[in-house]
Design a protein around this motif. Structure first.
Motif, PDB file in Angstrom:
ATOM      1  N   CYS A  13       0.791  -1.236   0.000  1.00 22.06           N
ATOM      2  CA  CYS A  13       0.000   0.000   0.000  1.00 22.06           C
ATOM      3  C   CYS A  13       0.825   1.290   0.000  1.00 22.06           C
ATOM      4  O   CYS A  13       0.506   2.231  -0.706  1.00 22.06           O
ATOM      5  N   HIS A  14       1.865   1.347   0.819  1.00 20.14           N
ATOM      6  CA  HIS A  14       2.677   2.559   0.900  1.00 20.14           C
ATOM      7  C   HIS A  14       3.528   2.676  -0.362  1.00 20.14           C
ATOM      8  O   HIS A  14       4.008   1.685  -0.893  1.00 20.14           O
ATOM      9  N   ALA A  15       3.742   3.887  -0.837  1.00 15.84           N
ATOM     10  CA  ALA A  15       4.647   4.081  -1.974  1.00 15.84           C
ATOM     11  C   ALA A  15       5.999   3.454  -1.637  1.00 15.84           C
ATOM     12  O   ALA A  15       6.569   3.697  -0.572  1.00 15.84           O
ATOM     13  N   GLY A  16       6.510   2.619  -2.552  1.00 11.96           N
ATOM     14  CA  GLY A  16       7.787   1.957  -2.330  1.00 11.96           C
ATOM     15  C   GLY A  16       7.719   0.718  -1.462  1.00 11.96           C
ATOM     16  O   GLY A  16       8.757   0.138  -1.138  1.00 11.96           O
ATOM     17  N   GLN A  17       6.521   0.291  -1.113  1.00 12.34           N
ATOM     18  CA  GLN A  17       6.392  -0.860  -0.199  1.00 12.34           C
ATOM     19  C   GLN A  17       6.253  -2.168  -0.980  1.00 12.34           C
ATOM     20  O   GLN A  17       5.594  -2.233  -2.016  1.00 12.34           O
ATOM     21  N   TYR A  18       6.876  -3.210  -0.444  1.00 14.88           N
ATOM     22  CA  TYR A  18       6.899  -4.503  -1.124  1.00 14.88           C
ATOM     23  C   TYR A  18       6.854  -5.605  -0.074  1.00 14.88           C
ATOM     24  O   TYR A  18       7.296  -5.429   1.063  1.00 14.88           O
ATOM     25  N   GLU A  19       6.301  -6.739  -0.481  1.00 15.34           N
ATOM     26  CA  GLU A  19       6.212  -7.898   0.410  1.00 15.34           C
ATOM     27  C   GLU A  19       6.701  -9.131  -0.328  1.00 15.34           C
ATOM     28  O   GLU A  19       6.292  -9.388  -1.460  1.00 15.34           O
ATOM     29  N   ILE A  20       7.590  -9.884   0.319  1.00 16.74           N
ATOM     30  CA  ILE A  20       8.046 -11.170  -0.204  1.00 16.74           C
ATOM     31  C   ILE A  20       7.733 -12.225   0.844  1.00 16.74           C
ATOM     32  O   ILE A  20       8.120 -12.087   2.010  1.00 16.74           O
ATOM     33  N   VAL A  21       7.023 -13.262   0.439  1.00 16.23           N
ATOM     34  CA  VAL A  21       6.611 -14.320   1.369  1.00 16.23           C
ATOM     35  C   VAL A  21       7.263 -15.627   0.939  1.00 16.23           C
ATOM     36  O   VAL A  21       7.185 -16.019  -0.230  1.00 16.23           O
ATOM     37  N   PHE A  22       7.890 -16.279   1.900  1.00 18.58           N
ATOM     38  CA  PHE A  22       8.518 -17.563   1.644  1.00 18.58           C
ATOM     39  C   PHE A  22       7.668 -18.680   2.249  1.00 18.58           C
ATOM     40  O   PHE A  22       6.872 -18.461   3.159  1.00 18.58           O
ATOM     41  N   ARG A  23       7.841 -19.869   1.732  1.00 22.08           N
ATOM     42  CA  ARG A  23       7.030 -21.025   2.114  1.00 22.08           C
ATOM     43  C   ARG A  23       7.154 -21.326   3.603  1.00 22.08           C
ATOM     44  O   ARG A  23       8.230 -21.201   4.183  1.00 22.08           O
ATOM     45  N   TYR A  24       6.043 -21.716   4.200  1.00 24.75           N
ATOM     46  CA  TYR A  24       6.048 -22.074   5.619  1.00 24.75           C
ATOM     47  C   TYR A  24       6.924 -23.307   5.853  1.00 24.75           C
ATOM     48  O   TYR A  24       7.215 -24.086   4.951  1.00 24.75           O
ATOM     49  N   ALA A  25       7.339 -23.467   7.091  1.00 22.63           N
ATOM     50  CA  ALA A  25       8.185 -24.593   7.485  1.00 22.63           C
ATOM     51  C   ALA A  25       8.005 -24.808   8.978  1.00 22.63           C
ATOM     52  O   ALA A  25       7.223 -24.098   9.632  1.00 22.63           O
ATOM     53  N   GLU A  26       8.716 -25.775   9.534  1.00 23.96           N
ATOM     54  CA  GLU A  26       8.711 -25.917  10.982  1.00 23.96           C
ATOM     55  C   GLU A  26       9.139 -24.592  11.602  1.00 23.96           C
ATOM     56  O   GLU A  26       9.953 -23.857  11.039  1.00 23.96           O
ATOM     57  N   ALA A  27       8.600 -24.288  12.771  1.00 23.46           N
ATOM     58  CA  ALA A  27       8.683 -22.936  13.317  1.00 23.46           C
ATOM     59  C   ALA A  27      10.112 -22.420  13.437  1.00 23.46           C
ATOM     60  O   ALA A  27      10.399 -21.276  13.068  1.00 23.46           O
ATOM     61  N   MET A  28      11.023 -23.227  13.956  1.00 22.09           N
ATOM     62  CA  MET A  28      12.390 -22.750  14.121  1.00 22.09           C
ATOM     63  C   MET A  28      13.030 -22.459  12.765  1.00 22.09           C
ATOM     64  O   MET A  28      13.724 -21.443  12.596  1.00 22.09           O
ATOM     65  N   THR A  29      12.797 -23.319  11.791  1.00 26.11           N
ATOM     66  CA  THR A  29      13.351 -23.101  10.459  1.00 26.11           C
ATOM     67  C   THR A  29      12.827 -21.805   9.855  1.00 26.11           C
ATOM     68  O   THR A  29      13.581 -21.035   9.240  1.00 26.11           O
ATOM     69  N   THR A  30      11.531 -21.546  10.032  1.00 24.23           N
ATOM     70  CA  THR A  30      10.949 -20.310   9.510  1.00 24.23           C
ATOM     71  C   THR A  30      11.608 -19.088  10.133  1.00 24.23           C
ATOM     72  O   THR A  30      11.933 -18.114   9.440  1.00 24.23           O
TER      73      THR A  30
END
Length: 455
Positions: A207-224
């Motif tokens: 939403c904000h000018a210049g804002q970006y989101e990158i999402v990586f695949r879920y994993a076991e909690a510690m690995t994430t």
């Protein structure tokens, strides 16, 4: 081939020359040292590596002092030992040629090698062990947003972060245009993170000018959580190499803040999903375990807010009028609630929407797990879901609105002391007090504008 055998092969092939040994600090940043790969394999992989204890008792400016569970001055700034976790080894950092990286857990010197109780990875591991005692495993995913600015970190620093040019000219939420100025950088981040072992799921403008989101695949909690801190560290290095600057701070200005929504689900240790029950009498598709788990989130939100929103700036994002939660409630696919239940069947999970881009992922996930276990152990009843705009509903109990308020809840919380221990509660309370003292001692531009001439 074991991780260290793979590393040795890379060293012999000439593709790895150095190993970065890193420990996540209180802010979730990576601190550590560069070692020659040969020295790491000969000595450190087996015996660990010394690092100053103040790394886990310092603020953003790397200042330390009394009040922490670790008193670096009193102990003469001695060392603890960093024990590398072979499961975190990455033999390729595409943005740092010839370098491998491994995360390490700090332990106290001596034959017992007792873990450092206040270390973020240890705090999370303790809560995951509590789940394991119940035959459960946590899976998590974090959705990090950042703002990208045209111009280097140095030029931003020298301008005191004023007059910066955003990477896009306007709101690019879900947009497939208007991203041309930032796409070369974010494409490089996406691709090099993939080459480093992270599994990309989605990426888009926000939403904000210049804002970006990158999402990586879920994993076991510690690995994430390990992936999360690795990503933040690497993304900043890539940005610096490209001559641009990006920030994960929760609230840069009056525009949309940077969030870090945390998705969390549970499975049995055999991989069986345990949160869903398609035959649930209330029609929610949620198992009894999940209803108690979600109820625990609501019960603990005030007390555990400090672990999810640890800084002064965190609460600038969690204010009325911003698209971030302010009340204590839950909803089915309702983004105005701090706890959003989303998915169905095996993908049924909670989305915790309180953490911002500054959250230490180990602490945020540990808080969510501990809160859920509190609900399960006490069989807390789940209220009806919120079906309208929770942001506009003033009848909903409120989240702490400031770091001071969150600290008040945290220090006086019987639940926090029971599940995290007195040392952890005191240590992170001191971190909050240090942050507050630094802010209260600063004179801001707002004060000068308001009072230089007119007061």
């Amino acid at each position: 081939m074991t991780a260290y055998e793979q590393l040795r092969a890379s060293v012999e092939a000439g593709t790895v020359e150095e190993v970065v040994v890193a420990v996540p600090d209180l802010q979730g940043r990576l601190q550590g040292s560069r070692l020659s790969a040969a020295y790491f394999l000969e000595e450190v992989a087996r015996n660990g590596f010394g690092a100053c204890v103040y790394l886990l008792a310092s603020d953003v400016e790397m200042g330390t002092g009394p009040g922490y569970a670790i008193d670096a001055w009193k102990s003469g700034f001695g060392d603890f030992t960093l024990r590398p976790d072979a499961g975190t080894l990455r033999t390729a950092l595409p943005w740092d040629d010839g370098t491998a990286m491994i995360l390490a857990d700090p332990v106290w010197p001596g034959p017992e090698a007792a873990p450092v109780e206040v270390a973020p990875r240890h705090i999370l591991r303790t809560q995951l062990d509590r789940l394991a005692e119940r035959g459960l495993t946590a899976f998590a995913g974090t959705e990090l947003e950042f703002l990208l600015f045209l111009g280097s970190y140095r030029s931003a620093w020298e301008s005191r972060y004023e007059g910066l040019s955003t990477g896009t000219a306007y709101n690019v939420d879900y947009s497939l245009q208007g991203l041309s100025e930032i796409e070369p950088v974010v494409r490089r981040i996406r691709r090099e993170m993939g080459r480093a072992g992270l599994k990309l799921e989605t990426a888009r403008g926000e939403c904000h000018a210049g804002q970006y989101e990158i999402v990586f695949r879920y994993a076991e909690a510690m690995t994430t959580c390990d992936n999360h801190v690795f990503f933040k560290n690497g993304a900043k290095q890539i940005a610096a190499q490209e001559g641009v600057a990006l920030t994960f701070m929760p609230k840069f200005d009056s525009g949309e803040g940077n969030s870090c929504h945390v998705h969390l689900s549970l499975r049995g240790t055999d991989g069986t999903p345990v949160l869903a029950d398609e035959n649930a009498a209330d029609g929610t598709g949620m198992s009894e375990l999940m209803r108690h788990f979600v109820a625990g989130q609501l019960a603990c939100l005030p007390d555990f807010a400090l672990l999810m929103a640890p800084n002064i700036n965190s609460y600038k994002r969690l204010q009325p009028g911003a698209f971030a939660p302010t009340g204590i409630t839950w909803g089915r696919d309702n983004r105005t609630c701090p706890i959003r239940v989303v998915g169905a069947g095996a993908s049924l999970r909670i989305e915790h929407r309180v953490p911002g881009g500054d959250a230490n992922p180990y602490l945020a996930v540990a808080a969510a797990v501990a809160a859920g276990l509190h609900g399960v152990e006490h069989r807390l009843e789940l209220p009806a879901p919120h079906e309208t705009n929770a942001l506009a509903d003033t009848s909903v109990p409120r989240l702490p609105g400031t770091l001071t308020e969150a600290l008040h809840h945290w220090e006086r919380s019987e639940i926090a002391e029971k599940v995290f221990g007195q040392a952890v509660v005191g240590h992170y309370a001191q971190a909050a007090r240090t942050e507050l003292a630094a802010f209260e001692g600063a004179v801001t531009d707002w004060e000068r504008m308001r009072g230089f001439e007119r007061l």
